[in-house]
Write a protein that holds these residues in place. Structure first.
Motif, PDB file in Angstrom:
ATOM      1  N   GLN A   1     -32.777 -42.829 -18.812  1.00  0.00           N
ATOM      2  CA  GLN A   1     -32.875 -43.973 -19.191  1.00  0.00           C
ATOM      3  C   GLN A   1     -33.136 -44.877 -18.475  1.00  0.00           C
ATOM      4  O   GLN A   1     -31.652 -45.065 -17.863  1.00  0.00           O
ATOM      5  CB  GLN A   1     -32.337 -44.009 -20.529  1.00  0.00           C
ATOM      6  CG  GLN A   1     -33.366 -44.900 -21.094  1.00  0.00           C
ATOM      7  CD  GLN A   1     -32.826 -45.073 -23.291  1.00  0.00           C
ATOM      8  OE1 GLN A   1     -31.489 -44.680 -22.896  1.00  0.00           O
ATOM      9  NE2 GLN A   1     -33.397 -44.825 -24.033  1.00  0.00           N
TER      10      GLN A   1
ATOM     11  N   TYR B   1     -38.540 -48.886 -16.755  1.00  0.00           N
ATOM     12  CA  TYR B   1     -38.799 -48.052 -17.605  1.00  0.00           C
ATOM     13  C   TYR B   1     -39.497 -46.423 -17.129  1.00  0.00           C
ATOM     14  O   TYR B   1     -39.986 -46.284 -16.361  1.00  0.00           O
ATOM     15  CB  TYR B   1     -40.119 -48.276 -18.532  1.00  0.00           C
ATOM     16  CG  TYR B   1     -40.402 -47.857 -19.668  1.00  0.00           C
ATOM     17  CD1 TYR B   1     -39.434 -47.212 -20.318  1.00  0.00           C
ATOM     18  CD2 TYR B   1     -42.013 -46.665 -19.448  1.00  0.00           C
ATOM     19  CE1 TYR B   1     -39.941 -46.468 -21.484  1.00  0.00           C
ATOM     20  CE2 TYR B   1     -42.270 -46.035 -20.220  1.00  0.00           C
ATOM     21  CZ  TYR B   1     -41.174 -45.707 -21.395  1.00  0.00           C
ATOM     22  OH  TYR B   1     -41.735 -44.678 -22.458  1.00  0.00           O
TER      23      TYR B   1
ATOM     24  N   PRO C   1     -41.196 -41.067 -20.196  1.00  0.00           N
ATOM     25  CA  PRO C   1     -39.598 -39.330 -20.613  1.00  0.00           C
ATOM     26  C   PRO C   1     -40.697 -38.627 -20.862  1.00  0.00           C
ATOM     27  O   PRO C   1     -40.167 -37.539 -20.102  1.00  0.00           O
ATOM     28  CB  PRO C   1     -39.256 -39.779 -22.096  1.00  0.00           C
ATOM     29  CG  PRO C   1     -40.373 -40.569 -22.640  1.00  0.00           C
ATOM     30  CD  PRO C   1     -40.766 -41.404 -21.240  1.00  0.00           C
TER      31      PRO C   1
ATOM     32  N   ASP D   1     -30.154 -39.467 -20.717  1.00  0.00           N
ATOM     33  CA  ASP D   1     -30.830 -39.072 -22.315  1.00  0.00           C
ATOM     34  C   ASP D   1     -30.881 -38.012 -22.242  1.00  0.00           C
ATOM     35  O   ASP D   1     -31.055 -36.451 -21.625  1.00  0.00           O
ATOM     36  CB  ASP D   1     -32.517 -39.959 -22.316  1.00  0.00           C
ATOM     37  CG  ASP D   1     -32.819 -40.974 -23.411  1.00  0.00           C
ATOM     38  OD1 ASP D   1     -31.925 -40.247 -24.967  1.00  0.00           O
ATOM     39  OD2 ASP D   1     -34.038 -41.268 -23.913  1.00  0.00           O
TER      40      ASP D   1
ATOM     41  N   TYR E   1     -39.554 -45.933 -26.490  1.00  0.00           N
ATOM     42  CA  TYR E   1     -40.618 -45.195 -25.867  1.00  0.00           C
ATOM     43  C   TYR E   1     -42.015 -45.367 -25.688  1.00  0.00           C
ATOM     44  O   TYR E   1     -42.397 -45.775 -26.882  1.00  0.00           O
ATOM     45  CB  TYR E   1     -39.787 -44.011 -25.914  1.00  0.00           C
ATOM     46  CG  TYR E   1     -38.830 -43.657 -25.229  1.00  0.00           C
ATOM     47  CD1 TYR E   1     -38.608 -43.837 -24.028  1.00  0.00           C
ATOM     48  CD2 TYR E   1     -38.251 -42.303 -26.622  1.00  0.00           C
ATOM     49  CE1 TYR E   1     -36.933 -43.399 -24.510  1.00  0.00           C
ATOM     50  CE2 TYR E   1     -37.083 -42.172 -26.192  1.00  0.00           C
ATOM     51  CZ  TYR E   1     -35.990 -42.510 -24.670  1.00  0.00           C
ATOM     52  OH  TYR E   1     -35.177 -42.177 -24.625  1.00  0.00           O
TER      53      TYR E   1
END
Length: 128
Positions: free
Chosen positions: A4, A39, A42, A70, A90
Motif C-alpha cells: 500500500q 495508489y 489491491p 498490507d 480502496y
C-alpha cells in the motif's frame, strides 16, 4: 493488495514504471481514490512474486515509509477488502460479469514469509 502507498508518497513517479503488473495508478487517475498520492490497485498487486525477490516499487521509491505491507489479497481477507472498499480506502475494480473483483473472485499471490504482525502494522516494505 499486499502493498500500500501511504501519505508519505511524494508522487515522484519512480514506482509505477517498475510494477510488472501495472498495479500502480498515478495521482489524478479516475480510478485512484487517493488525493495527492499514488495508489496500488489491491486486486492487481502480486508483491512481485514470480517477478522479483522484493516488490520493485519499494526498491525504486526514494521515500522511507511510502510503501508498506498490507494484508494478502486472499479469500481470508475478503471482508477486510470489501469493507475498506465500501469505506473508500480502496477502489476495487468492478468487472461487468464477475462483479466486484474481491479476493473471493480472484486471489493474488503474496509473500508468505511476511508475518501477519508486520502486515497488520503496515511495516515499511524496504525493511525486508
Amino acid at each position: 493488495m499486499a502493498v500500500q502507498i501511504t501519505k508519505e508518497c511524494i508522487s515522484c513517479e519512480a514506482c509505477a514504471p517498475e510494477c510488472p503488473v501495472a498495479a500502480i495508478l498515478e495521482d489524478g487517475n479516475d480510478k485512484n481514490p487517493k488525493d495527492g498520492i499514488f495508489y496500488v490497485k489491491p486486486e492487481s498487486c502480486v508483491e512481485c512474486v514470480d517477478h522479483a525477490d522484493a516488490p520493485r516499487c519499494a526498491e525504486a521509491c526514494p521515500t522511507v515509509g511510502a510503501i508498506v505491507w498490507d494484508m494478502p489479497y486472499t479469500i481470508d481477507f475478503n471482508t477486510y477488502y470489501s469493507t475498506r472498499n465500501s469505506d473508500g480506502i480502496y477502489k476495487i475494480r468492478e468487472h461487468k460479469s464477475k462483479g466486484l473483483m474481491l479476493p473471493e473472485v480472484k486471489s493474488q499471490k503474496f509473500k508468505p514469509e511476511i508475518t501477519m504482525a508486520d502486515r497488520e502494522a503496515h511495516s515499511n516494505v524496504s525493511d525486508f
